[in-house]
Design a protein around this motif. Structure first.
Motif, PDB file in Angstrom:
ATOM      1  N   PRO A   1      45.606  54.761  45.171  1.00 26.72           N
ATOM      2  CA  PRO A   1      46.948  54.218  44.997  1.00 26.72           C
ATOM      3  C   PRO A   1      46.911  52.956  44.138  1.00 26.72           C
ATOM      4  O   PRO A   1      45.955  52.177  44.196  1.00 26.72           O
ATOM      5  N   SER A   2      47.947  52.763  43.358  1.00 27.34           N
ATOM      6  CA  SER A   2      48.040  51.594  42.487  1.00 27.34           C
ATOM      7  C   SER A   2      49.472  51.072  42.539  1.00 27.34           C
ATOM      8  O   SER A   2      50.424  51.844  42.371  1.00 27.34           O
ATOM      9  N   LEU A   3      49.611  49.762  42.765  1.00 31.02           N
ATOM     10  CA  LEU A   3      50.934  49.143  42.843  1.00 31.02           C
ATOM     11  C   LEU A   3      50.972  47.906  41.956  1.00 31.02           C
ATOM     12  O   LEU A   3      50.080  47.053  42.015  1.00 31.02           O
ATOM     13  N   ASN A   4      51.993  47.819  41.123  1.00 28.99           N
ATOM     14  CA  ASN A   4      52.332  46.597  40.397  1.00 28.99           C
ATOM     15  C   ASN A   4      53.782  46.278  40.692  1.00 28.99           C
ATOM     16  O   ASN A   4      54.649  47.161  40.572  1.00 28.99           O
TER      17      ASN A   4
ATOM     18  N   TRP B   1      54.358  38.021  41.767  1.00 30.15           N
ATOM     19  CA  TRP B   1      53.765  39.181  41.128  1.00 30.15           C
ATOM     20  C   TRP B   1      52.667  39.703  42.042  1.00 30.15           C
ATOM     21  O   TRP B   1      51.844  38.923  42.553  1.00 30.15           O
ATOM     22  N   GLN B   2      52.628  41.023  42.230  1.00 30.13           N
ATOM     23  CA  GLN B   2      51.620  41.605  43.107  1.00 30.13           C
ATOM     24  C   GLN B   2      50.893  42.759  42.401  1.00 30.13           C
ATOM     25  O   GLN B   2      51.500  43.513  41.634  1.00 30.13           O
ATOM     26  N   ARG B   3      49.613  42.858  42.725  1.00 27.62           N
ATOM     27  CA  ARG B   3      48.786  43.942  42.188  1.00 27.62           C
ATOM     28  C   ARG B   3      47.900  44.449  43.320  1.00 27.62           C
ATOM     29  O   ARG B   3      47.125  43.683  43.900  1.00 27.62           O
TER      30      ARG B   3
ATOM     31  N   SER C   1      41.143  48.348  50.386  1.00 31.21           N
ATOM     32  CA  SER C   1      42.167  47.910  49.439  1.00 31.21           C
ATOM     33  C   SER C   1      41.827  46.531  48.897  1.00 31.21           C
ATOM     34  O   SER C   1      41.168  45.729  49.566  1.00 31.21           O
ATOM     35  N   LYS C   2      42.319  46.265  47.693  1.00 37.49           N
ATOM     36  CA  LYS C   2      42.187  44.948  47.069  1.00 37.49           C
ATOM     37  C   LYS C   2      43.568  44.542  46.567  1.00 37.49           C
ATOM     38  O   LYS C   2      44.214  45.292  45.838  1.00 37.49           O
ATOM     39  N   HIS C   3      43.988  43.357  46.966  1.00 38.08           N
ATOM     40  CA  HIS C   3      45.331  42.893  46.635  1.00 38.08           C
ATOM     41  C   HIS C   3      45.261  41.485  46.079  1.00 38.08           C
ATOM     42  O   HIS C   3      44.488  40.645  46.557  1.00 38.08           O
TER      43      HIS C   3
END
Length: 860
Positions: A510-513, A461-463, A432-434
């Motif tokens: 998976p992708s999260l914003n 803000w998170q990505r 994962s990369k955050h």
């Protein structure tokens, strides 16, 4: 000509005039504070006064201070600095020259600890919040160089980590989901370093670097900190840059090839700039042996660096720019087979029969033999770091603080989740990369003598993304026997088709914003010197968007519908997206009563919430293979919390604190483990209602050369209502869902405590004057469940650990001490985990065996 000479001439000239108008004039007094041992000037000493509540200042880099507009003498001031005795000083008359005040260093734990839990400096005993404070010195000497070890000093804290990504940090049993982490869920315990919020649970596995103190606040925190939390907050403060040159160099050696080196150096660059550089590195050989690869597992290989640049153009304004980087490279986090249970599945689906048909013999089940035969590498590679800018501006009776930060986290693992030498779940890795960006601006200060407060705004803000090659789960050649769900010979022959499942897997993307913003504030209104009311409020907005895509690959390339159906029953494609936004209001009301200066009573009612969650680990499917998208959104937790507390100092150097609390949580977010391999990473759901209540005591006593402490926590954590919980491991194959209302929450011991102390006596070693010391610390916790649903097999027996150290300590020069952790070499589990697919076997995360070594530290 020096300022001191000018001051002396000035007072000589005005002597008779001053005597005549003394009763009417206002006076300025110049002072300097020094270390009584070596006469070294002390910067950043806090000076306040009980008679003038508006007085609050600090000494400059040379230890100087100025008391202006003193209208009447005698005048009493209070002097506070971490690492020194807090003292009061009565100024009976103007000295006419610089007033020199000496502070006595205190090498044992000080009873009047300065904290910033309420965004201003005050003693821990004044704060109407249950709080544990661990000094950086104690954390270092006890070997508590990360949160996992720190929990031994704070019994209300629970910490579990099967990998850095799968880490849960809880306080009083609340916080993170137990077992497996889902990236679409927020932590319930805040973790801050120098005001910067760390969003990923993996941050709690990092080594502490150059720590001043660690404050552990218990209970909901939403009206004082940027990020709301339902369970509490870790507030970590590092040592700040100083204009006075100084530093430390430390090295430790121990068994299992343990080497740990630390260094820190600080000093002035110019009259307005100062810098502090800190670094640490830790290596330890593995404590588990892989008989298949002849390799030691669960080693430690980590480094951490931090640099802080201070710019202080004047006494009212300062900036600190911080950069840090942490790296972990370990053959780590291996788990050992701890047992096998009989499930409710048919006999042919029991673990023993499965491995027998595969011609595999499980090594003798003795987890504390610390041996595995796994065929997939265990790897934990983690990089984390960032930049932050803290600006502080003193304006009138208050202070404005701005904290801007950017952080990153890169994670690259490899695990063997079938825990055996079979090639069943051949690969399980979720790289994962955050990245996160956060901004907080707050004001804290006094409106008048009776009213003070804190107000702030916060945004983060998170990505988060998977690695470019996706998060991988891959079956091996033996997986067919674990997936077999029929005794029909034709079907069995189909499952045994050569190469059917070998190399067959899924790549998940998976992708999260997300964005979270808040405005918060809290007042402290003193009706009288004894009675205060503290109301607080918070408004919070959360928005989350996720995209999830899972693609199958590999295995036997075939067009046979029967074989394709078998492959799809193991892994299948899945794709969905979801978005949600939510606004919440929360607050608290505290009434504090101080009948005397040594007693502080408080009662608190608060509401809190844990933001809405989105399931980012894949969703369960129906019988037709369709994703159950109604499970994508997880409702926010809502908490009602009551607390009664007493902080007391019945006599000098003795502290006794007592807290009673009750927390009721609606829509508790839980991680559940499905019985099918294709969703082996679990999914999120809500339990209808949870209740946690308990009693906590904190006691400490300092007498001459003796320091003693004892902390005890009783916690009752139960599901008040949870009607659709997954079955326990032993009930796999029975009802799909069970009612576990009244069952205990995982990871929580009813009783947990820590007790210890230190005795020291003056002496001399290698021409250094200092103190010999001997310390003993103990940690105990009773039995606790290691399963989201209570299981008769996944309970961890209670255990007690004892740690000790002996050595010679100086303030400047060489400090040396010997240390032993887990003196009795106690075998204990930290966590028990079912094997993928719930075939009946389960594995353990083992606690460390006895370790010992020597530490040499040089202070300059």
């Amino acid at each position: 000509m020096s300022r001191n000479s000018n001051v002396l001439k000035k007072w000589s000239f005005l002597f008779f005039t001053f005597t005549f108008v003394h009763s009417f004039a206002q006076t300025s007094i110049y002072g300097k504070i020094q270390d009584s041992i070596n006469n070294k000037n002390i910067s950043a000493v806090k000076i306040s006064s009980k008679s003038d509540k508006n007085l609050s200042l600090q000494t400059d880099q040379d230890g100087n201070f100025t008391l202006s507009n003193i209208s009447q003498l005698p005048f009493e001031i209070k002097i506070q600095k971490n690492g020194f005795e807090t003292r009061t000083y009565l100024i009976k008359e103007n000295p006419g020259d610089t007033l020199f005040i000496k502070l006595l260093p205190k090498d044992v734990e000080i009873t009047e600890v300065i904290v910033t839990a309420r965004r201003r400096e005050e003693t821990a005993q004044q704060v109407p919040i249950p709080i544990n404070v661990i000094s950086g010195k104690k954390a270092e000497e006890t070997g508590a160089f990360n949160v996992n070890r720190l929990k031994e000093l704070v019994p209300s804290v629970q910490f579990y980590s099967s990998t850095p990504r799968n880490t849960s940090l809880s306080i009083r049993g609340l916080g993170s989901t137990f077992g497996l982490t889902n990236d679409g869920l927020d932590p319930g315990v805040g973790f801050y370093v120098d005001g910067v919020y760390y969003a990923r649970p993996a941050a709690t596995t990092l080594d502490f670097v150059d720590i001043e103190r660690i404050e552990v606040l218990r209970g909901p925190q939403g009206t004082l900190f940027g990020k709301n939390t339902t369970a509490g907050t870790f507030n970590v403060t590092t040592k700040q840059p100083s204009f006075t040159t100084g530093g430390t160099a430390e090295i430790s050696f121990g068994n299992y090839g343990f080497i740990q080196a630390k260094t820190s150096v600080t000093g002035a660059i110019s009259d307005k700039f100062a810098n502090r550089f800190s670094a640490s590195g830790t290596h330890r050989d593995g404590t588990i042996y892989n008989s298949r690869t002849s390799q030691d597992l669960n080693d430690i290989n980590s480094i951490a660096i931090r640099d802080q640049l201070l710019y202080k153009p004047n006494e009212n304004l300062k900036f600190i720019l911080t950069g840090d980087y942490n790296r972990l490279r370990a053959n780590g986090y291996a788990q050992v087979i701890a047992g096998v249970v009989t499930t409710k599945r048919a006999a042919y689906r029991q673990f023993g029969n499965i491995i027998s048909d595969l011609g595999y013999t499980l090594p003798a089940i003795d987890p504390f033999n610390r041996t595995v035969d796994t065929d997939t590498p265990w790897k934990a590679e983690q990089d984390m770091g960032g930049l932050s800018l803290n600006a502080e501006y003193t304006l009138g009776k208050g202070k404005i603080v701005s904290t801007s930060a950017w952080r990153f986290w890169n994670w690259n693992p490899s695990n063997d989740r079938d825990f055996t030498g079979l090639s069943a779940l051949a690969k399980s890795q979720a790289p994962s990369k955050h990245q996160q960006w956060s901004q907080e601006i707050r004001w804290s200060g006094n409106f008048n003598e009776k009213l003070s407060g804190v107000f702030g705004v916060f945004g983060i803000w998170q990505r988060l993304r998977a690695d470019k090659d996706g998060q991988i789960e891959e079956a091996g050649k033996d997986q067919w026997r674990f997936s077999l769900a029929s005794t029909n010979q034709t079907v069995i022959n189909q499952w045994k088709t050569p190469g059917l499942l070998e190399g067959y897997g899924i790549k998940s993307y998976p992708s999260l914003n997300s964005f979270s913003g808040a405005a918060y504030g809290q007042l402290d209104w003193s009706f009288t010197d004894q009675l205060s009311l503290l109301p607080g409020i918070r408004i919070n907005y959360d928005k989350k968007e996720i995209d999830f895509k899972r693609i199958t690959y590999g295995g036997l390339q075939t067009s046979d519908p029967a074989l394709l159906a078998l492959k799809n029953s193991v892994y299948s494609n899945q794709e969905f997206n979801a978005s949600i936004d939510d606004t919440n209001f929360s607050g608290q009301l505290t009434l504090a009563f101080k009948p005397t200066k040594n007693y502080n009573l408080f009662g608190t009612f608060s509401t809190g919430f844990k933001p809405v969650g989105l399931n980012l680990g894949g969703l369960p499917t129906d019988t037709n293979g369709n994703a159950l998208t109604d499970l994508a959104v997880i409702k926010p937790e809502r908490i009602l919390h009551y607390e009664l507390g007493l902080k007391s100092q019945p006599f000098k150097n003795f502290i006794f604190n007592l807290t009673f609390y009750n927390s009721s949580i609606k829509d508790y977010q839980v991680q559940v483990q499905a019985a099918d391999l294709q969703i082996n990473r679990g999914y999120l759901a809500n339990a209808e209602k949870v209740r946690v209540r308990g009693i906590e005591t904190d006691l400490s006593y300092t007498f001459n050369n003796l320091y003693f402490y004892s902390n005890l926590a009783y916690t009752e954590a139960i599901y008040k209502k949870f009607t659709n919980a997954p079955p326990a491991l032993e009930n796999t194959g029975g009802p799909t869902f069970v009612d576990i209302s009244g069952g205990v929450l995982p990871g929580v011991s009813k009783w947990a405590g820590s007790t210890g102390g230190e005795i020291n006596f003056s002496g001399k070693f290698l021409n250094y004057n200092g103190d010999y010391f001997f310390a003993l610390d103990s940690y105990y916790r009773s039995t606790f469940s290691s399963s989201p649903t209570p299981s008769q097999f996944l309970n961890i027996p209670g255990y007690a650990l004892f740690n000790s150290r002996f050595g010679f300590r100086v303030r400047q020069g060489v400090t040396t001490y010997l240390w032993v952790r887990n003196i009795l070499n106690r075998n204990y589990f930290e966590q028990l985990l079912p094997g993928a697919g719930n075939a009946g076997h389960y594995a353990a995360v083992l606690g460390d065996p006895r370790t010992y070594g020597i530490t040499i530290k040089y202070n300059f």
